[in-house]
Design a protein around this motif. Structure first.
Motif, PDB file in Angstrom:
ATOM      1  N   HIS A  80     -40.929 -36.971 -27.661  1.00  0.00           N
ATOM      2  CA  HIS A  80     -40.997 -36.194 -29.099  1.00  0.00           C
ATOM      3  C   HIS A  80     -40.486 -34.969 -28.894  1.00  0.00           C
ATOM      4  CE1 HIS A  80     -43.593 -39.398 -30.635  1.00  0.00           C
ATOM      5  NE2 HIS A  80     -44.396 -39.266 -29.650  1.00  0.00           N
ATOM      6  N   ASP A  82     -37.463 -33.781 -29.885  1.00  0.00           N
ATOM      7  CA  ASP A  82     -36.933 -33.315 -31.029  1.00  0.00           C
ATOM      8  C   ASP A  82     -37.976 -32.726 -32.076  1.00  0.00           C
ATOM      9  OD1 ASP A  82     -34.205 -33.901 -30.085  1.00  0.00           O
ATOM     10  OD2 ASP A  82     -34.286 -36.043 -30.849  1.00  0.00           O
ATOM     11  N   GLU A  83     -38.897 -33.368 -32.131  1.00  0.00           N
ATOM     12  CA  GLU A  83     -39.897 -33.067 -33.141  1.00  0.00           C
ATOM     13  C   GLU A  83     -40.656 -31.838 -32.928  1.00  0.00           C
ATOM     14  OE1 GLU A  83     -42.820 -36.259 -33.736  1.00  0.00           O
ATOM     15  OE2 GLU A  83     -41.397 -37.766 -33.321  1.00  0.00           O
ATOM     16  N   TYR A  84     -40.925 -31.532 -31.482  1.00  0.00           N
ATOM     17  CA  TYR A  84     -41.544 -30.307 -30.948  1.00  0.00           C
ATOM     18  C   TYR A  84     -40.578 -29.323 -31.353  1.00  0.00           C
ATOM     19  CZ  TYR A  84     -45.076 -33.483 -28.713  1.00  0.00           C
ATOM     20  OH  TYR A  84     -46.164 -34.091 -28.464  1.00  0.00           O
ATOM     21  N   ALA A  86     -38.292 -29.033 -33.367  1.00  0.00           N
ATOM     22  CA  ALA A  86     -37.952 -28.804 -35.059  1.00  0.00           C
ATOM     23  C   ALA A  86     -39.176 -28.123 -35.327  1.00  0.00           C
ATOM     24  CB  ALA A  86     -38.092 -30.118 -35.625  1.00  0.00           C
ATOM     25  N   GLU A  87     -40.358 -28.315 -35.047  1.00  0.00           N
ATOM     26  CA  GLU A  87     -41.473 -27.573 -35.409  1.00  0.00           C
ATOM     27  C   GLU A  87     -41.447 -26.129 -35.106  1.00  0.00           C
ATOM     28  OE1 GLU A  87     -45.135 -29.404 -33.918  1.00  0.00           O
ATOM     29  OE2 GLU A  87     -44.529 -31.367 -35.011  1.00  0.00           O
ATOM     30  N   GLY A  88     -40.836 -25.787 -33.910  1.00  0.00           N
ATOM     31  CA  GLY A  88     -40.759 -24.288 -33.216  1.00  0.00           C
ATOM     32  C   GLY A  88     -39.768 -23.614 -34.105  1.00  0.00           C
ATOM     33  N   GLY A  90     -38.867 -24.250 -37.224  1.00  0.00           N
ATOM     34  CA  GLY A  90     -39.173 -24.225 -38.521  1.00  0.00           C
ATOM     35  C   GLY A  90     -40.168 -23.106 -39.048  1.00  0.00           C
ATOM     36  N   ARG A  91     -40.656 -22.620 -37.805  1.00  0.00           N
ATOM     37  CA  ARG A  91     -41.620 -21.358 -38.170  1.00  0.00           C
ATOM     38  C   ARG A  91     -40.947 -20.134 -38.773  1.00  0.00           C
ATOM     39  NH1 ARG A  91     -45.698 -22.355 -33.249  1.00  0.00           N
ATOM     40  NH2 ARG A  91     -46.100 -24.503 -33.907  1.00  0.00           N
TER      41      ARG A  91
END
Length: 91
Positions: A80, A82-84, A86-88, A90-91
């Protein structure tokens, strides 16, 4: 014990000089550890010789140091990533 017996005389304090030689793999590990810690390799060699510094004797996973970890993250990090990320971002 004789009441008139004298305790043994204590010799005057004299410095103790010791020399330690560490070679092979242990020396290489001590040099690398010294560089990481910013300490002299000689100081670590003395600690190693005194038994206060333990070095692994086998590869990681086969020794008492097997529970050491360099990273404490989620077990599915690779799956995961890419998801982690992207979340980072996106802040």
């Amino acid at each position: 014990m004789d009441a008139h017996a004298q305790p043994p005389a204590v010799p005057p304090e004299r410095p103790i000089t010791a020399q330690v030689t560490v070679g092979g793999l242990e020396a290489a590990v001590l040099r690398e550890l010294a560089a990481v810690l910013g300490r002299p390799a000689e100081a670590l060699a003395l600690e190693y010789a005194a038994g206060t510094l333990k070095l692994p004797t086998t590869t990681i996973g086969e020794s008492e140091f097997a529970d050491w970890t360099l990273f404490d993250g989620p077990p599915d990090l690779a799956a995961h990533a890419d998801e982690y990320l992207a979340e980072g971002f996106g802040r």
